[in-house]
Design a protein around this motif. Structure first.
Motif, mmCIF file in Angstrom:
data_model
loop_
_atom_site.group_PDB
_atom_site.id
_atom_site.type_symbol
_atom_site.label_atom_id
_atom_site.label_comp_id
_atom_site.label_asym_id
_atom_site.label_seq_id
_atom_site.Cartn_x
_atom_site.Cartn_y
_atom_site.Cartn_z
ATOM 1 N N LYS A 181 0.885 -1.410 0.043
ATOM 2 C CA LYS A 181 -0.036 -0.124 0.171
ATOM 3 C C LYS A 181 0.803 1.250 -0.142
ATOM 4 O O LYS A 181 0.565 2.308 -0.814
ATOM 5 C CB LYS A 181 -0.885 -0.080 1.071
ATOM 6 N N LYS A 182 1.816 1.225 0.881
ATOM 7 C CA LYS A 182 2.877 2.258 1.021
ATOM 8 C C LYS A 182 3.864 2.523 -0.015
ATOM 9 O O LYS A 182 4.479 3.585 -0.165
ATOM 10 C CB LYS A 182 3.347 2.407 2.252
ATOM 11 N N GLN A 183 4.020 1.308 -0.895
ATOM 12 C CA GLN A 183 5.101 1.232 -1.621
ATOM 13 C C GLN A 183 6.372 1.665 -1.235
ATOM 14 O O GLN A 183 7.141 2.257 -1.833
ATOM 15 C CB GLN A 183 4.699 2.341 -2.941
ATOM 16 N N SER A 184 6.698 1.154 0.143
ATOM 17 C CA SER A 184 7.989 1.363 0.642
ATOM 18 C C SER A 184 8.294 0.437 1.758
ATOM 19 O O SER A 184 7.353 0.116 2.453
ATOM 20 C CB SER A 184 8.148 3.011 1.114
ATOM 21 N N LEU A 185 9.454 0.261 2.045
ATOM 22 C CA LEU A 185 9.832 -0.780 3.088
ATOM 23 C C LEU A 185 9.822 0.111 4.502
ATOM 24 O O LEU A 185 10.522 1.268 4.565
ATOM 25 C CB LEU A 185 11.035 -1.280 2.628
ATOM 26 N N PRO A 186 9.582 -0.655 5.695
ATOM 27 C CA PRO A 186 9.719 -0.094 6.768
ATOM 28 C C PRO A 186 11.348 0.522 7.111
ATOM 29 O O PRO A 186 11.923 -0.015 6.424
ATOM 30 C CB PRO A 186 9.338 -0.909 7.709
ATOM 31 N N ASP A 187 11.459 1.616 7.848
ATOM 32 C CA ASP A 187 12.790 2.127 8.221
ATOM 33 C C ASP A 187 13.701 0.737 8.796
ATOM 34 O O ASP A 187 15.010 1.131 8.402
ATOM 35 C CB ASP A 187 12.817 3.249 9.022
ATOM 36 N N ILE A 188 13.386 -0.223 9.263
ATOM 37 C CA ILE A 188 13.854 -1.024 9.793
ATOM 38 C C ILE A 188 14.715 -1.919 8.893
ATOM 39 O O ILE A 188 15.656 -2.569 9.174
ATOM 40 C CB ILE A 188 13.224 -2.038 10.721
ATOM 41 N N TYR A 189 14.245 -2.014 7.597
ATOM 42 C CA TYR A 189 15.042 -2.610 6.592
ATOM 43 C C TYR A 189 15.804 -1.599 5.722
ATOM 44 O O TYR A 189 16.070 -1.998 4.432
ATOM 45 C CB TYR A 189 13.899 -3.421 5.583
ATOM 46 N N GLN A 190 16.324 -0.385 6.183
ATOM 47 C CA GLN A 190 16.804 0.275 5.431
ATOM 48 C C GLN A 190 18.190 -0.006 4.913
ATOM 49 O O GLN A 190 18.665 0.379 3.866
ATOM 50 C CB GLN A 190 16.865 1.605 6.178
#
Lengths: 351, 84
Positions: free
Chosen positions: A309-318
Protein backbone atom coordinates in the motif's frame (compact mmCIF):
# COMPACT_ATOMS: atom_id res chain seq x y z
CA UNK A 1 -13.51 -13.31 -7.93
CA UNK A 2 -10.69 -11.06 -6.67
CA UNK A 3 -10.09 -10.59 -2.96
CA UNK A 4 -8.77 -7.32 -1.57
CA UNK A 5 -7.44 -6.39 1.86
CA UNK A 6 -9.35 -3.23 2.75
CA UNK A 7 -8.73 -2.98 6.47
CA UNK A 8 -5.95 -4.04 8.81
CA UNK A 9 -5.39 -4.28 12.56
CA UNK A 10 -2.15 -5.76 13.89
CA UNK A 11 -1.43 -6.24 17.59
CA UNK A 12 2.08 -7.59 18.02
CA UNK A 13 5.29 -7.19 19.99
CA UNK A 14 5.89 -4.11 17.87
CA UNK A 15 3.85 -0.93 17.80
CA UNK A 16 2.00 -2.11 14.70
CA UNK A 17 -1.48 -0.95 15.66
CA UNK A 18 -0.30 2.63 15.30
CA UNK A 19 1.55 1.88 12.05
CA UNK A 20 2.36 -1.52 10.51
CA UNK A 21 5.43 0.04 8.90
CA UNK A 22 7.39 0.10 12.15
CA UNK A 23 10.24 2.56 12.50
CA UNK A 24 12.38 0.69 15.04
CA UNK A 25 12.45 -2.90 16.27
CA UNK A 26 11.35 -3.36 19.87
CA UNK A 27 13.52 -6.25 21.01
CA UNK A 28 11.99 -8.16 23.92
CA UNK A 29 13.35 -7.65 27.44
CA UNK A 30 13.36 -11.41 28.04
CA UNK A 31 13.16 -14.52 25.85
CA UNK A 32 9.42 -13.94 25.28
CA UNK A 33 7.95 -11.51 22.75
CA UNK A 34 4.98 -10.06 24.63
CA UNK A 35 2.46 -8.13 22.58
CA UNK A 36 2.10 -4.40 23.10
CA UNK A 37 -1.44 -4.08 24.39
CA UNK A 38 -3.67 -1.39 22.90
CA UNK A 39 -5.68 1.14 24.90
CA UNK A 40 -8.69 -1.15 25.28
CA UNK A 41 -11.38 1.45 26.16
CA UNK A 42 -10.78 2.89 22.70
CA UNK A 43 -12.10 -0.35 21.19
CA UNK A 44 -14.25 -2.10 23.81
CA UNK A 45 -16.78 -0.59 26.24
CA UNK A 46 -15.92 -1.36 29.89
CA UNK A 47 -19.06 -3.45 30.41
CA UNK A 48 -18.17 -5.70 27.45
CA UNK A 49 -14.52 -5.90 28.41
CA UNK A 50 -15.08 -6.86 32.04
CA UNK A 51 -15.26 -10.61 31.37
CA UNK A 52 -12.64 -10.67 28.63
CA UNK A 53 -9.15 -12.01 29.11
CA UNK A 54 -6.14 -10.06 27.90
CA UNK A 55 -6.00 -12.27 24.79
CA UNK A 56 -9.63 -11.70 23.95
CA UNK A 57 -9.27 -7.95 24.40
CA UNK A 58 -6.19 -7.90 22.14
CA UNK A 59 -8.06 -9.82 19.45
CA UNK A 60 -11.26 -7.78 19.63
CA UNK A 61 -9.20 -4.56 19.51
CA UNK A 62 -7.32 -5.75 16.41
CA UNK A 63 -10.60 -6.73 14.74
CA UNK A 64 -12.28 -3.41 15.60
CA UNK A 65 -9.23 -1.54 14.33
CA UNK A 66 -9.40 -3.43 11.02
CA UNK A 67 -13.13 -2.74 10.67
CA UNK A 68 -12.71 0.93 11.41
CA UNK A 69 -9.77 1.06 8.97
CA UNK A 70 -11.98 -0.44 6.24
CA UNK A 71 -14.88 1.88 7.13
CA UNK A 72 -17.24 -1.10 6.88
CA UNK A 73 -19.72 -1.28 9.78
CA UNK A 74 -20.02 -5.04 9.50
CA UNK A 75 -19.15 -7.98 7.25
CA UNK A 76 -20.82 -10.99 5.62
CA UNK A 77 -18.64 -13.54 7.43
CA UNK A 78 -16.28 -13.82 10.39
CA UNK A 79 -13.40 -16.28 10.11
CA UNK A 80 -10.93 -16.56 12.97
CA UNK A 81 -7.96 -18.80 13.51
CA UNK A 82 -5.86 -19.78 16.47
CA UNK A 83 -3.40 -22.53 17.25
CA UNK A 84 -4.09 -22.86 20.94
CA UNK A 85 -7.09 -20.64 21.61
CA UNK A 86 -7.77 -18.83 24.87
CA UNK A 87 -4.95 -20.36 26.92
CA UNK A 88 -5.22 -18.13 29.97
CA UNK A 89 -8.91 -18.94 30.45
CA UNK A 90 -8.33 -22.64 29.76
CA UNK A 91 -5.54 -22.71 32.36
CA UNK A 92 -7.62 -20.77 34.88
CA UNK A 93 -10.61 -23.05 34.48
CA UNK A 94 -8.58 -26.26 34.76
CA UNK A 95 -6.62 -24.95 37.77
CA UNK A 96 -9.87 -24.01 39.53
CA UNK A 97 -11.24 -27.51 38.99
CA UNK A 98 -8.15 -28.95 40.68
CA UNK A 99 -8.09 -26.37 43.47
CA UNK A 100 -11.77 -26.85 44.29
CA UNK A 101 -11.54 -30.66 44.05
CA UNK A 102 -14.03 -30.55 41.18
CA UNK A 103 -16.39 -28.32 43.14
CA UNK A 104 -18.20 -25.16 42.02
CA UNK A 105 -16.03 -23.13 39.66
CA UNK A 106 -16.39 -19.77 37.93
CA UNK A 107 -18.31 -20.19 34.65
CA UNK A 108 -16.71 -17.24 32.83
CA UNK A 109 -13.30 -18.83 32.29
CA UNK A 110 -14.98 -22.02 31.04
CA UNK A 111 -17.26 -20.17 28.63
CA UNK A 112 -14.29 -18.28 27.22
CA UNK A 113 -11.86 -21.16 27.12
CA UNK A 114 -12.98 -22.41 23.72
CA UNK A 115 -11.10 -21.77 20.49
CA UNK A 116 -14.06 -20.00 18.88
CA UNK A 117 -14.49 -17.46 21.68
CA UNK A 118 -13.06 -14.64 19.55
CA UNK A 119 -15.41 -15.38 16.63
CA UNK A 120 -18.36 -15.65 19.00
CA UNK A 121 -17.56 -12.41 20.81
CA UNK A 122 -17.13 -10.58 17.51
CA UNK A 123 -20.51 -11.87 16.31
CA UNK A 124 -22.15 -10.65 19.53
CA UNK A 125 -20.48 -7.24 19.44
CA UNK A 126 -21.23 -6.70 15.74
CA UNK A 127 -24.68 -8.36 16.02
CA UNK A 128 -23.54 -10.45 13.08
CA UNK A 129 -25.53 -13.59 12.26
CA UNK A 130 -23.47 -14.48 9.21
CA UNK A 131 -21.09 -17.36 8.58
CA UNK A 132 -18.81 -17.77 11.59
CA UNK A 133 -15.96 -20.24 11.53
CA UNK A 134 -12.82 -20.82 13.57
CA UNK A 135 -9.83 -22.76 12.29
CA UNK A 136 -7.32 -24.44 14.56
CA UNK A 137 -4.80 -26.30 12.42
CA UNK A 138 -1.63 -25.80 14.45
CA UNK A 139 0.90 -23.84 12.37
CA UNK A 140 -1.52 -23.63 9.44
CA UNK A 141 -4.45 -22.17 11.36
CA UNK A 142 -4.39 -18.73 9.79
CA UNK A 143 -3.60 -19.95 6.28
CA UNK A 144 -6.48 -22.46 6.46
CA UNK A 145 -8.81 -19.65 7.49
CA UNK A 146 -7.50 -17.60 4.59
CA UNK A 147 -8.16 -20.49 2.20
CA UNK A 148 -11.73 -20.69 3.45
CA UNK A 149 -12.19 -16.95 2.93
CA UNK A 150 -10.81 -17.13 -0.62
CA UNK A 151 -13.17 -20.03 -1.42
CA UNK A 152 -16.12 -18.06 -0.06
CA UNK A 153 -15.24 -15.18 -2.40
CA UNK A 154 -14.63 -17.57 -5.29
CA UNK A 155 -18.08 -19.09 -4.83
CA UNK A 156 -19.63 -15.63 -4.67
CA UNK A 157 -21.10 -16.35 -1.23
CA UNK A 158 -19.68 -13.24 0.43
CA UNK A 159 -18.70 -9.69 -0.41
CA UNK A 160 -16.76 -9.09 2.78
CA UNK A 161 -15.02 -11.18 5.43
CA UNK A 162 -13.43 -10.31 8.76
CA UNK A 163 -10.45 -12.68 8.93
CA UNK A 164 -8.10 -12.95 11.86
CA UNK A 165 -5.34 -14.98 13.43
CA UNK A 166 -4.44 -14.78 17.11
CA UNK A 167 -2.47 -16.64 19.75
CA UNK A 168 -1.24 -15.81 23.22
CA UNK A 169 1.65 -16.92 25.38
CA UNK A 170 0.95 -17.52 29.05
CA UNK A 171 3.18 -18.49 31.95
CA UNK A 172 1.81 -22.03 31.79
CA UNK A 173 2.28 -22.45 28.03
CA UNK A 174 5.80 -21.03 28.30
CA UNK A 175 6.66 -23.50 31.07
CA UNK A 176 5.21 -26.42 29.12
CA UNK A 177 7.12 -25.32 25.99
CA UNK A 178 10.31 -25.14 28.07
CA UNK A 179 9.81 -28.70 29.25
CA UNK A 180 9.41 -29.78 25.63
CA UNK A 181 12.65 -27.97 24.75
CA UNK A 182 11.00 -25.59 22.27
CA UNK A 183 12.43 -22.30 23.42
CA UNK A 184 15.74 -20.52 23.31
CA UNK A 185 16.83 -19.07 26.64
CA UNK A 186 18.77 -16.24 25.03
CA UNK A 187 17.29 -12.78 24.59
CA UNK A 188 17.25 -11.85 20.89
CA UNK A 189 18.81 -8.55 19.94
CA UNK A 190 19.65 -9.02 16.27
CA UNK A 191 18.33 -10.85 13.22
CA UNK A 192 21.50 -12.94 13.17
CA UNK A 193 20.93 -13.97 16.77
CA UNK A 194 17.31 -14.80 16.11
CA UNK A 195 17.77 -17.06 13.09
CA UNK A 196 19.95 -20.12 13.63
CA UNK A 197 21.24 -23.05 11.61
CA UNK A 198 20.22 -26.64 12.33
CA UNK A 199 17.71 -25.89 15.08
CA UNK A 200 14.12 -24.78 15.25
CA UNK A 201 14.39 -23.64 18.87
CA UNK A 202 12.96 -20.17 19.03
CA UNK A 203 11.68 -17.31 21.14
CA UNK A 204 7.95 -17.53 21.73
CA UNK A 205 5.63 -14.68 20.83
CA UNK A 206 2.00 -13.73 20.56
CA UNK A 207 -0.23 -11.42 18.60
CA UNK A 208 -3.56 -10.77 16.92
CA UNK A 209 -3.77 -9.87 13.23
CA UNK A 210 -7.09 -9.00 11.64
CA UNK A 211 -8.05 -8.19 8.06
CA UNK A 212 -11.18 -6.94 6.40
CA UNK A 213 -11.31 -8.70 3.05
CA UNK A 214 -13.57 -7.52 0.29
CA UNK A 215 -14.58 -8.49 -3.22
CA UNK A 216 -14.28 -4.84 -4.18
CA UNK A 217 -11.28 -2.59 -4.48
CA UNK A 218 -11.53 0.69 -2.59
CA UNK A 219 -9.41 3.82 -2.71
CA UNK A 220 -7.69 2.75 0.51
CA UNK A 221 -7.21 -0.93 -0.38
CA UNK A 222 -3.93 -2.42 0.82
CA UNK A 223 -3.42 -5.26 -1.63
CA UNK A 224 -5.00 -8.04 -3.60
CA UNK A 225 -4.59 -11.61 -2.33
CA UNK A 226 -3.65 -13.77 -5.29
CA UNK A 227 -3.26 -17.21 -3.75
CA UNK A 228 -2.17 -19.26 -0.75
CA UNK A 229 -0.44 -22.64 -0.65
CA UNK A 230 0.36 -24.82 2.34
CA UNK A 231 2.22 -28.05 2.88
CA UNK A 232 3.63 -30.09 5.71
CA UNK A 233 6.94 -31.82 6.22
CA UNK A 234 10.40 -31.48 7.66
CA UNK A 235 13.03 -29.44 5.83
CA UNK A 236 13.35 -30.67 2.25
CA UNK A 237 15.17 -28.23 -0.03
CA UNK A 238 14.24 -29.78 -3.41
CA UNK A 239 10.58 -29.97 -2.34
CA UNK A 240 10.61 -26.32 -1.21
CA UNK A 241 12.15 -25.29 -4.54
CA UNK A 242 9.57 -27.16 -6.57
CA UNK A 243 6.64 -25.83 -4.49
CA UNK A 244 7.96 -22.28 -4.80
CA UNK A 245 8.58 -22.53 -8.56
CA UNK A 246 5.17 -24.06 -9.30
CA UNK A 247 3.37 -21.51 -7.11
CA UNK A 248 5.07 -18.53 -8.75
CA UNK A 249 4.57 -19.89 -12.26
CA UNK A 250 0.85 -20.46 -11.63
CA UNK A 251 0.29 -17.00 -10.20
CA UNK A 252 2.87 -14.76 -11.85
CA UNK A 253 3.63 -16.63 -15.07
CA UNK A 254 7.17 -17.02 -16.32
CA UNK A 255 7.99 -13.46 -17.34
CA UNK A 256 6.60 -11.40 -14.44
CA UNK A 257 9.21 -10.82 -11.70
CA UNK A 258 8.59 -11.14 -7.99
CA UNK A 259 9.47 -7.81 -6.37
CA UNK A 260 9.61 -8.69 -2.68
CA UNK A 261 9.63 -11.74 -0.43
CA UNK A 262 8.96 -11.72 3.32
CA UNK A 263 10.44 -14.76 5.01
CA UNK A 264 9.11 -15.80 8.40
CA UNK A 265 11.33 -18.49 9.85
CA UNK A 266 13.78 -19.10 12.66
CA UNK A 267 15.90 -21.53 10.62
CA UNK A 268 18.59 -20.36 8.22
CA UNK A 269 17.97 -23.46 6.06
CA UNK A 270 14.50 -22.19 5.19
CA UNK A 271 15.83 -18.72 4.52
CA UNK A 272 18.35 -20.06 2.00
CA UNK A 273 15.90 -22.51 0.41
CA UNK A 274 13.43 -19.71 -0.34
CA UNK A 275 15.75 -16.78 -1.09
CA UNK A 276 18.34 -18.55 -3.31
CA UNK A 277 16.00 -19.51 -6.19
CA UNK A 278 14.49 -16.01 -6.12
CA UNK A 279 17.79 -14.54 -7.33
CA UNK A 280 17.64 -10.75 -7.31
CA UNK A 281 14.29 -10.49 -5.51
CA UNK A 282 14.62 -8.49 -2.30
CA UNK A 283 14.08 -10.85 0.67
CA UNK A 284 13.45 -9.60 4.19
CA UNK A 285 12.80 -11.49 7.46
CA UNK A 286 9.90 -10.75 9.81
CA UNK A 287 9.76 -13.33 12.56
CA UNK A 288 12.38 -11.51 14.62
CA UNK A 289 9.67 -8.87 15.07
CA UNK A 290 7.01 -11.20 16.46
CA UNK A 291 8.64 -14.29 17.95
CA UNK A 292 7.09 -17.64 17.09
CA UNK A 293 3.42 -18.54 17.45
CA UNK A 294 0.95 -20.59 15.46
CA UNK A 295 -0.62 -17.65 13.62
CA UNK A 296 2.51 -15.51 13.11
CA UNK A 297 2.02 -15.91 9.35
CA UNK A 298 -0.89 -13.47 9.61
CA UNK A 299 1.55 -10.81 10.79
CA UNK A 300 3.68 -11.44 7.67
CA UNK A 301 0.65 -11.00 5.42
CA UNK A 302 -0.27 -7.78 7.24
CA UNK A 303 3.25 -6.41 6.90
CA UNK A 304 3.37 -7.34 3.21
CA UNK A 305 0.01 -5.69 2.54
CA UNK A 306 1.17 -2.50 4.27
CA UNK A 307 4.39 -2.39 2.24
CA UNK A 308 2.39 -2.76 -1.00
CA UNK A 309 0.00 0.00 0.00
CA UNK A 310 2.73 2.45 0.99
CA UNK A 311 5.10 1.28 -1.74
CA UNK A 312 8.00 1.46 0.67
CA UNK A 313 9.82 -0.75 3.15
CA UNK A 314 9.73 0.07 6.87
CA UNK A 315 12.74 2.02 8.17
CA UNK A 316 14.03 -1.09 9.93
CA UNK A 317 14.96 -2.59 6.57
CA UNK A 318 16.87 0.45 5.38
CA UNK A 319 20.12 -1.52 5.21
CA UNK A 320 18.57 -3.93 2.73
CA UNK A 321 19.24 -3.45 -0.96
CA UNK A 322 16.62 -1.17 -2.47
CA UNK A 323 13.56 -3.02 -3.60
CA UNK A 324 12.38 -2.82 -7.17
CA UNK A 325 10.09 0.13 -7.62
CA UNK A 326 7.20 0.01 -7.84
CA UNK A 327 6.62 -3.02 -5.60
CA UNK A 328 3.93 -4.89 -7.52
CA UNK A 329 4.16 -8.31 -5.94
CA UNK A 330 5.01 -9.61 -2.49
CA UNK A 331 5.38 -13.24 -1.47
CA UNK A 332 5.07 -14.22 2.19
CA UNK A 333 6.71 -17.48 3.25
CA UNK A 334 5.88 -18.66 6.76
CA UNK A 335 7.29 -21.61 8.61
CA UNK A 336 6.20 -22.96 11.98
CA UNK A 337 8.55 -25.36 13.78
CA UNK A 338 9.93 -26.81 10.58
CA UNK A 339 6.81 -28.82 9.71
CA UNK A 340 4.33 -26.16 8.61
CA UNK A 341 5.10 -24.22 5.42
CA UNK A 342 2.94 -21.69 3.59
CA UNK A 343 3.22 -19.30 0.66
CA UNK A 344 0.87 -16.34 0.27
CA UNK A 345 1.09 -14.09 -2.76
CA UNK A 346 -0.04 -10.48 -2.55
CA UNK A 347 -0.29 -8.01 -5.40
CA UNK A 348 -0.37 -4.22 -5.37
CA UNK A 349 -3.70 -2.68 -6.35
CA UNK A 350 -3.95 -0.39 -9.33
CA UNK A 351 -4.72 3.13 -8.19
CA UNK B 1 -26.06 -6.10 58.58
CA UNK B 2 -24.86 -2.83 57.00
CA UNK B 3 -21.27 -3.99 57.34
CA UNK B 4 -22.05 -7.29 55.63
CA UNK B 5 -23.89 -5.46 52.82
CA UNK B 6 -20.82 -3.30 52.24
CA UNK B 7 -18.51 -6.31 52.21
CA UNK B 8 -20.70 -8.20 49.71
CA UNK B 9 -20.88 -5.10 47.52
CA UNK B 10 -17.08 -4.85 47.33
CA UNK B 11 -16.78 -8.59 46.65
CA UNK B 12 -19.31 -8.41 43.81
CA UNK B 13 -17.64 -5.42 42.16
CA UNK B 14 -14.30 -7.20 42.36
CA UNK B 15 -15.49 -10.66 41.31
CA UNK B 16 -17.53 -9.37 38.36
CA UNK B 17 -14.91 -6.81 37.28
CA UNK B 18 -17.40 -3.97 37.41
CA UNK B 19 -14.70 -1.39 36.85
CA UNK B 20 -17.16 1.21 35.59
CA UNK B 21 -19.31 1.02 38.72
CA UNK B 22 -18.87 3.57 41.49
CA UNK B 23 -19.52 1.65 44.71
CA UNK B 24 -20.97 4.75 46.38
CA UNK B 25 -23.75 4.77 43.80
CA UNK B 26 -24.96 1.25 44.53
CA UNK B 27 -27.58 1.28 47.29
CA UNK B 28 -28.49 -1.73 49.51
CA UNK B 29 -31.96 -1.98 47.97
CA UNK B 30 -31.04 -1.32 44.33
CA UNK B 31 -31.90 -4.13 41.92
CA UNK B 32 -28.83 -6.17 40.97
CA UNK B 33 -30.28 -7.50 37.71
CA UNK B 34 -32.17 -5.85 34.86
CA UNK B 35 -32.64 -2.14 35.27
CA UNK B 36 -30.53 -1.90 38.42
CA UNK B 37 -26.88 -2.85 38.26
CA UNK B 38 -27.56 -4.59 34.96
CA UNK B 39 -26.16 -8.00 35.85
CA UNK B 40 -27.02 -11.00 33.64
CA UNK B 41 -27.38 -14.77 33.85
CA UNK B 42 -23.62 -15.45 33.78
CA UNK B 43 -23.24 -13.03 36.69
CA UNK B 44 -25.86 -15.05 38.57
CA UNK B 45 -23.65 -18.12 38.22
CA UNK B 46 -20.64 -16.10 39.36
CA UNK B 47 -22.62 -14.95 42.41
CA UNK B 48 -23.40 -18.56 43.32
CA UNK B 49 -19.65 -19.35 43.16
CA UNK B 50 -18.86 -16.22 45.20
CA UNK B 51 -21.32 -17.09 47.97
CA UNK B 52 -19.97 -20.62 48.22
CA UNK B 53 -16.28 -19.69 48.15
CA UNK B 54 -16.27 -16.55 50.28
CA UNK B 55 -19.17 -17.15 52.66
CA UNK B 56 -19.53 -20.93 52.64
CA UNK B 57 -23.18 -20.58 51.63
CA UNK B 58 -24.76 -22.75 48.95
CA UNK B 59 -27.73 -21.76 46.84
CA UNK B 60 -29.38 -25.13 46.45
CA UNK B 61 -32.33 -24.27 44.26
CA UNK B 62 -32.22 -21.92 41.27
CA UNK B 63 -35.79 -20.90 42.09
CA UNK B 64 -34.79 -19.26 45.36
CA UNK B 65 -32.00 -17.42 43.56
CA UNK B 66 -34.52 -14.96 42.15
CA UNK B 67 -35.36 -13.67 45.60
CA UNK B 68 -31.86 -13.98 47.08
CA UNK B 69 -30.19 -12.03 44.28
CA UNK B 70 -32.77 -9.24 44.22
CA UNK B 71 -30.57 -6.72 46.03
CA UNK B 72 -27.53 -6.47 48.27
CA UNK B 73 -29.83 -6.50 51.31
CA UNK B 74 -31.61 -9.75 50.32
CA UNK B 75 -28.21 -11.30 49.60
CA UNK B 76 -26.83 -10.25 52.97
CA UNK B 77 -29.97 -11.49 54.74
CA UNK B 78 -29.58 -14.89 53.09
CA UNK B 79 -25.90 -15.11 54.01
CA UNK B 80 -26.62 -14.13 57.60
CA UNK B 81 -29.48 -16.61 57.84
CA UNK B 82 -27.48 -19.53 56.38
CA UNK B 83 -24.16 -18.77 58.00
CA UNK B 84 -25.59 -17.72 61.32
Amino acid sequence: MDTYINGLGLVSAQDTLASPLIKAVSWPQGPIYKAIEPAYPQYIPARQARRMSRFLKMSISAAQHALSDSKLPTVDAIITSTGLGCLQDSGKFLSEILESSEGTVSPTAFIQSTHNTIGGQLALILKNNGYNMTYSQKGHSFETGLQDALLKFELGEVNSVLLGGADEITELSYDLGSKLGLWKNSIPSSIEGFMTEGSNKTNPGEGASFFVLSAHQELESYAKIKDVLLWNGAFDKPLMHSKLAAFLETNLGTDQPLDLCLIGTVQKEHWHAISEPLGSTNCIPYKHLTGEYHTAGAFGVGLGASILKKQSLPDIYQNNPASAEPINSCLVYNNYFNDYHSLTLLEAVEV
Amino acid sequence: MEELIEKIKIDIIEQLNLEDVNKEEVGPDDLLFGEGLGLDSIDALELIVLLEKKYGVKVASPEEGKEIFKSLRTLAQYVQEKAG
